[in-house]
Design an enzyme around this catalytic site. Structure first.
Site, PDB file in Angstrom:
ATOM      1  N   CYS A  39      -2.240  10.362  -6.207  1.00  0.00           N
ATOM      2  CA  CYS A  39      -3.356  10.054  -5.308  1.00  0.00           C
ATOM      3  C   CYS A  39      -4.394  11.167  -5.381  1.00  0.00           C
ATOM      4  O   CYS A  39      -4.082  12.318  -5.081  1.00  0.00           O
ATOM      5  CB  CYS A  39      -2.886   9.899  -3.861  1.00  0.00           C
ATOM      6  SG  CYS A  39      -4.289   9.696  -2.737  1.00  0.00           S
ATOM      7  N   LYS A  88       0.834  -1.217   0.000  1.00  0.00           N
ATOM      8  CA  LYS A  88       0.000   0.000   0.000  1.00  0.00           C
ATOM      9  C   LYS A  88       0.870   1.271   0.000  1.00  0.00           C
ATOM     10  O   LYS A  88       1.901   1.320   0.673  1.00  0.00           O
ATOM     11  CB  LYS A  88      -0.891  -0.010   1.252  1.00  0.00           C
ATOM     12  CG  LYS A  88      -1.696   1.259   1.506  1.00  0.00           C
ATOM     13  CD  LYS A  88      -2.865   1.454   0.581  1.00  0.00           C
ATOM     14  CE  LYS A  88      -3.578   2.785   0.830  1.00  0.00           C
ATOM     15  NZ  LYS A  88      -4.532   3.135  -0.248  1.00  0.00           N
TER      16      LYS A  88
HETATM   17  C1  DHB Z   1      -5.373   6.377  -2.489  1.00  0.00           C
HETATM   18  C2  DHB Z   1      -5.894   6.387  -3.769  1.00  0.00           C
HETATM   19  C3  DHB Z   1      -5.060   6.432  -4.844  1.00  0.00           C
HETATM   20  O1  DHB Z   1      -5.521   6.429  -6.122  1.00  0.00           O
HETATM   21  C4  DHB Z   1      -3.685   6.493  -4.641  1.00  0.00           C
HETATM   22  O2  DHB Z   1      -2.878   6.538  -5.688  1.00  0.00           O
HETATM   23  C5  DHB Z   1      -3.160   6.487  -3.364  1.00  0.00           C
HETATM   24  C6  DHB Z   1      -4.008   6.429  -2.289  1.00  0.00           C
HETATM   25  C7  DHB Z   1      -6.261   6.340  -1.336  1.00  0.00           C
HETATM   26  O3  DHB Z   1      -7.329   6.961  -1.384  1.00  0.00           O
HETATM   27  O4  DHB Z   1      -5.895   5.707  -0.320  1.00  0.00           O
END
Ligand code: DHB
Length: 307
Positions: free
Chosen positions: A126, A43
């Site tokens: 993100c 993640k």
């Molecule tokens: C999240 C969503 C994304 O598209 C990303 O690249 C990183 C984090 C999120 O909302 O956690």
């Protein structure tokens, strides 16, 4: 077996998980280790642990998903601690870095120099942190930050890009990626700030940002293919492309490789189908390659015909 490489790192086959779904805890990463995924992506991490946005923050929708998770993660130190525990699965480990400031990103990337991760995917895209625009849409900032990051990293580092829609923007970003010698690009992230409406309830379907969130799944596949194709035309041939966006079958994998990818990631389909998707998609891809008489990824990569 259709081996491939990303930035010089060997993969047993081209299919693994996208950063995001089911990859934030050691339990989830262990499931990925035991699955048929060719690599383990962790993640996107920040300096400190984060709870993320209020729920509901992820919904399946008919042809994909909508999410506004808000970067819930355990903080980068935990992912550095997990990496040695995942080595036993004998597949590449990919750290995804999404610090909230340049200083945070530099701290995390520096620390990763001494961690047993094989690749770093630096997230420029993100869409879900309230008040934080996607860096990948700001070419000047991207250039500046990448210059500093590439200067300190000792790992093969690539970038996760937002979707682009205009040829001028592809050209601007490609020039920056070429100039900074990134080792790979992963495209695309979710199409940011999409809105899905429940007509019965006359309501949005996720809570954060009044319902606006990142769109994934089949809805985004044509945009993802276009990004892979355009970057394969514009980037130095030494920069590998990892395709992601709406892949749910072996045929989808084949299309992304035709467009120019050397590997692909699975996001929404992994979320919906869980870890069995990797074995199924790999089998379908192997069968299609055999049926077409192709023996290697290189036989296909980038060989898309035009009319
Ligand atoms: C999240 C969503 C994304 O598209 C990303 O690249 C990183 C984090 C999120 O909302 O956690």
């Amino acid at each position: 077996m259709l081996k491939t490489t990303v930035a010089g790192i060997e993969l047993e086959h081209p299919i693994f998980n996208a950063a995001g779904p089911l990859d934030a805890t050691l339990e989830e990463l262990t499931v990925l280790g035991e699955s048929h995924a060719a690599a383990i992506t962790m993640k996107s991490c920040t300096l400190e642990a984060r709870e993320g946005n209020p729920e509901p923050r992820y919904q399946d929708i008919p042809h994909g998903s909508l999410n506004s998770m808000g970067l819930p993660n355990l903080g980068y130190k935990k992912y550095i601690a997990f990496a040695p525990l995942l080595k036993k699965y004998n597949k590449p480990i990919i750290a995804s870095v999404s610090g909230l400031s340049l200083e945070d990103n530099l701290t995390i990337i520096q620390a990763l120099n001494d961690a047993p991760v094989d690749l770093i995917e630096f997230n420029l895209s993100c869409p879900n942190v309230i008040g934080k625009p996607q860096m990948g849409y700001d070419p000047e900032q991207t250039d500046d930050v990448l210059g500093k990051i590439m200067h300190i990293t000792k790992k093969p580092l690539g970038v996760k890009l937002p979707p682009y829609f205009d040829f001028v923007h592809f050209e601007q970003i490609a020039a920056i990626l070429n100039r900074n010698n990134v080792r790979f690009v992963t495209c695309i992230n979710a199409i940011g700030n999409a809105l899905v409406i429940d007509p019965e309830k006359e309501q949005v379907i996720i809570r954060p940002k009044n319902g606006f969130g990142g769109l994934g799944g089949a809805y985004v596949k044509p945009t993802a293919l276009a990004n892979v194709r355009k970057f394969s035309e514009l980037l130095n041939p030494t920069i590998d492309i990892v395709g992601v966006g709406g892949i749910s079958s072996g045929t989808d994998v084949f299309e992304f490789i035709l467009a120019g990818a050397t590997a692909v990631q699975i996001g929404t389909t992994f979320m919906k189908e869980k870890h069995g998707c990797f074995e199924r998609i790999e089998r379908e891809f192997n069968e299609l390659m055999a049926k077409k008489g192709y023996e290697t990824i290189e036989d296909v990569k980038g060989n898309l015909k035009t009319l």
